[in-house]
Design a protein around this motif. Structure first.
Motif, short mmCIF file in Angstrom:
data_model
loop_
_atom_site.label_atom_id
_atom_site.label_comp_id
_atom_site.label_asym_id
_atom_site.label_seq_id
_atom_site.Cartn_x
_atom_site.Cartn_y
_atom_site.Cartn_z
N ASN A 100 0.81 -1.20 -0.09
CA ASN A 100 -0.05 -0.24 -0.02
C ASN A 100 0.95 1.34 -0.04
N VAL B 12 -5.63 1.96 -3.37
CA VAL B 12 -6.53 1.65 -2.07
C VAL B 12 -7.68 0.43 -2.24
N SER C 46 -8.66 -3.00 -1.79
CA SER C 46 -7.92 -4.00 -1.12
C SER C 46 -7.77 -5.45 -1.74
#
Length: 144
Positions: A33, A39, A41
């Protein structure tokens, strides 16, 4: 263990962490990340698995389990280990919900530790010395 990861690549961050202690899936996810800015997942999980596969294939880290006697490397080829990581991580409903001990633990090989320690030296601080007495691990075989 919240020291600066500025100027680190994904590989450097994981290997610096692995020079200090065993690395969890959550740390791999967080590092992906930080390195990517993604962003979503699911995309972060997929990126994490791909980047981790490269480190395993380069012989810099070895996945395994933590047992009462310490780290136990998986006894399988690199390809089988990467497949197992992908299969087990994909089974989580929320990719970011992997917790320490879920899916895998990572230990750096001697070459991985050397690279990780060089990151700490470059940053001007030595790696934390954890009280573990990990036996050096050898890279997984690339073929069965």
């Amino acid at each position: 263990m919240n020291r600066s990861q500025n100027r680190r690549t994904f590989d450097e961050d994981i290997l610096a962490r692995a020079a200090e202690d065993w690395v969890t899936p959550g740390e791999v996810y967080w590092s992906a990340n930080s390195a990517s800015g993604l962003v979503d997942s699911g995309l972060l999980r997929d990126l994490s698995i791909g980047l981790l596969a490269r480190l395993i294939l380069q012989g810099l880290v070895v996945p395994g389990d933590l047992k009462t006697e310490g780290f136990s490397p998986w006894k399988m080829s690199a390809g089988a280990a990467i497949s197992r990581i992908a299969r087990e991580w994909l089974a989580f409903d929320e990719p970011s919900a992997v917790y320490p001990g879920a899916v895998f633990w990572l230990q750096a090989t001697p070459t991985g530790v050397e690279i990780g320690e060089s990151v700490w030296e470059r940053e001007g601080s030595p790696p934390l010395k954890t009280p573990r007495t990990a036996k050096p691990v050898q890279p997984l075989a690339v073929s069965e």
